[in-house]
Scaffold this motif. Structure first.
Motif, PDB file in Angstrom:
ATOM      1  N   VAL A 174     -23.602   0.298  24.446  1.00  0.00           N
ATOM      2  CA  VAL A 174     -23.609   0.068  25.742  1.00  0.00           C
ATOM      3  C   VAL A 174     -24.054   1.483  26.650  1.00  0.00           C
ATOM      4  CG1 VAL A 174     -22.332  -0.075  28.143  1.00  0.00           C
ATOM      5  CG2 VAL A 174     -22.105  -1.534  26.036  1.00  0.00           C
ATOM      6  N   ARG A 175     -24.079   2.649  26.359  1.00  0.00           N
ATOM      7  CA  ARG A 175     -24.042   4.275  26.570  1.00  0.00           C
ATOM      8  C   ARG A 175     -26.073   4.087  26.820  1.00  0.00           C
ATOM      9  NH1 ARG A 175     -20.938   8.456  27.856  1.00  0.00           N
ATOM     10  NH2 ARG A 175     -18.849   7.210  27.249  1.00  0.00           N
ATOM     11  N   ASP A 176     -25.931   3.806  25.692  1.00  0.00           N
ATOM     12  CA  ASP A 176     -27.588   4.491  24.849  1.00  0.00           C
ATOM     13  C   ASP A 176     -28.493   3.166  25.792  1.00  0.00           C
ATOM     14  OD1 ASP A 176     -26.631   6.232  23.578  1.00  0.00           O
ATOM     15  OD2 ASP A 176     -27.597   5.000  21.751  1.00  0.00           O
ATOM     16  N   ALA A 177     -27.627   2.074  25.802  1.00  0.00           N
ATOM     17  CA  ALA A 177     -28.985   1.187  26.462  1.00  0.00           C
ATOM     18  C   ALA A 177     -28.872   1.509  28.140  1.00  0.00           C
ATOM     19  CB  ALA A 177     -27.953  -0.174  26.599  1.00  0.00           C
ATOM     20  N   LEU A 178     -28.211   1.605  28.020  1.00  0.00           N
ATOM     21  CA  LEU A 178     -27.725   2.109  29.652  1.00  0.00           C
ATOM     22  C   LEU A 178     -28.930   3.138  30.758  1.00  0.00           C
ATOM     23  CD1 LEU A 178     -24.109   0.957  31.287  1.00  0.00           C
ATOM     24  CD2 LEU A 178     -26.535  -0.463  31.702  1.00  0.00           C
ATOM     25  N   HIS A 179     -28.442   4.233  29.418  1.00  0.00           N
ATOM     26  CA  HIS A 179     -29.519   5.534  29.458  1.00  0.00           C
ATOM     27  C   HIS A 179     -30.865   4.941  29.368  1.00  0.00           C
ATOM     28  CE1 HIS A 179     -27.076   9.249  29.066  1.00  0.00           C
ATOM     29  NE2 HIS A 179     -26.188   8.008  29.535  1.00  0.00           N
ATOM     30  N   SER A 180     -31.071   4.037  28.736  1.00  0.00           N
ATOM     31  CA  SER A 180     -32.658   3.409  28.480  1.00  0.00           C
ATOM     32  C   SER A 180     -32.590   2.560  29.760  1.00  0.00           C
ATOM     33  CB  SER A 180     -32.740   2.750  27.145  1.00  0.00           C
ATOM     34  OG  SER A 180     -32.655   1.605  27.813  1.00  0.00           O
ATOM     35  N   ARG A 181     -32.370   2.884  30.699  1.00  0.00           N
ATOM     36  CA  ARG A 181     -32.615   2.000  31.725  1.00  0.00           C
ATOM     37  C   ARG A 181     -32.825   3.179  33.033  1.00  0.00           C
ATOM     38  NH1 ARG A 181     -34.292   0.557  35.307  1.00  0.00           N
ATOM     39  NH2 ARG A 181     -34.243  -1.497  36.532  1.00  0.00           N
ATOM     40  N   LEU A 182     -31.706   3.917  32.647  1.00  0.00           N
ATOM     41  CA  LEU A 182     -32.370   4.361  34.582  1.00  0.00           C
ATOM     42  C   LEU A 182     -33.475   5.527  33.525  1.00  0.00           C
ATOM     43  CD1 LEU A 182     -28.507   6.265  34.609  1.00  0.00           C
ATOM     44  CD2 LEU A 182     -30.144   4.648  36.115  1.00  0.00           C
ATOM     45  N   ARG A 183     -33.657   5.888  32.723  1.00  0.00           N
ATOM     46  CA  ARG A 183     -35.188   6.432  31.715  1.00  0.00           C
ATOM     47  C   ARG A 183     -36.324   5.517  32.612  1.00  0.00           C
ATOM     48  NH1 ARG A 183     -32.756   7.811  27.973  1.00  0.00           N
ATOM     49  NH2 ARG A 183     -33.195   6.330  26.154  1.00  0.00           N
ATOM     50  N   TYR A 184     -36.356   4.037  32.680  1.00  0.00           N
ATOM     51  CA  TYR A 184     -38.066   3.339  32.947  1.00  0.00           C
ATOM     52  C   TYR A 184     -37.611   3.676  34.590  1.00  0.00           C
ATOM     53  CZ  TYR A 184     -39.868  -1.007  33.649  1.00  0.00           C
ATOM     54  OH  TYR A 184     -40.875  -2.025  34.448  1.00  0.00           O
TER      55      TYR A 184
END
Length: 213
Positions: free
Chosen positions: A82-92
């Motif tokens: 989950v952590r990496d997935a949410l990080h990727s969404r913030l990067r978007y």
């Protein structure tokens, strides 16, 4: 069917233009120049209205498409948690971060002259990101735990995204701190009414501080 396909195609072509032209009718108009068989000139305003809606409705359509693309980008990120997935969404968010307060305002403000905040677009956005993160991580919870997990992550992501708007450099650290104390966040925010009120007040505060309204 042809019109529907053209609409989807133009929306996809408009997404890269958001970086330079914002969440605008102009971006939608210029997208026609990037078709496989490019138009000789941008779409006329009447065509933009016909395909995407009158006035700010076209901007909402573009913003919604951009938000949907964010979830697609999450799926394409190599991640099992989950952590990496949410990080990727913030990067978007990062390439258009300065444009997001106004885009979110267009989504959230009612047509009323009183500029009332409608929390539903924010709630739907946060819930969809949370659900995507759970799917990516292989979450197999069911029943009430399924709802509790997603409500907690929706609250966490929404809080982190709001933080990102005012403090981009600390957004990831802030998100991690919320994930590390998710029980506290869940206890305070996952009840639907409280979460909706929290999001509405937070969006209103952010947008007012940026002079959006």
């Amino acid at each position: 069917m042809a019109t529907t396909n053209l609409r989807k195609q133009l929306l996809q072509l408009a997404l890269p233009l958001v970086k330079t032209h914002g969440f605008t009718r102009e971006a939608l108009s210029l997208s026609a120049l990037s078709l496989p068989n490019p138009h000789a000139e941008p779409l006329r305003d009447t065509a933009v209205s016909s395909l995407f809606g009158e006035g700010d409705e076209a901007r909402r359509t573009l913003t919604s498409a951009w938000i949907d693309e964010g979830r697609t980008q999450m799926r394409q990120t190599p991640s099992l948690n989950v952590r990496d997935a949410l990080h990727s969404r913030l990067r978007y968010n990062e390439p258009v971060l300065k444009l997001l307060p106004e885009a979110f305002a267009t989504m959230a403000l009612s047509s009323s002259s009183f500029h009332l905040i409608d929390p539903q677009p924010a709630l739907k956005h946060a819930a969809s990101v949370a659900d995507e993160a759970c799917v990516i991580s292989g979450d197999t919870t069911t029943g009430t735990m399924w709802y509790a997990r997603r409500a907690s992550l929706a609250a966490i992501y929404s809080t982190a995204e709001l933080h990102q708007l005012v403090s981009p450099k600390t957004a990831y650290e802030f998100l991690d701190s919320l994930l590390d104390t998710s029980t506290k966040v869940k206890n305070s925010l996952d009840e639907a009414g409280l979460f909706a009120t929290y999001v509405a007040k937070s969006w209103a505060g952010i947008l007012k501080s940026r002079g959006v309204f």
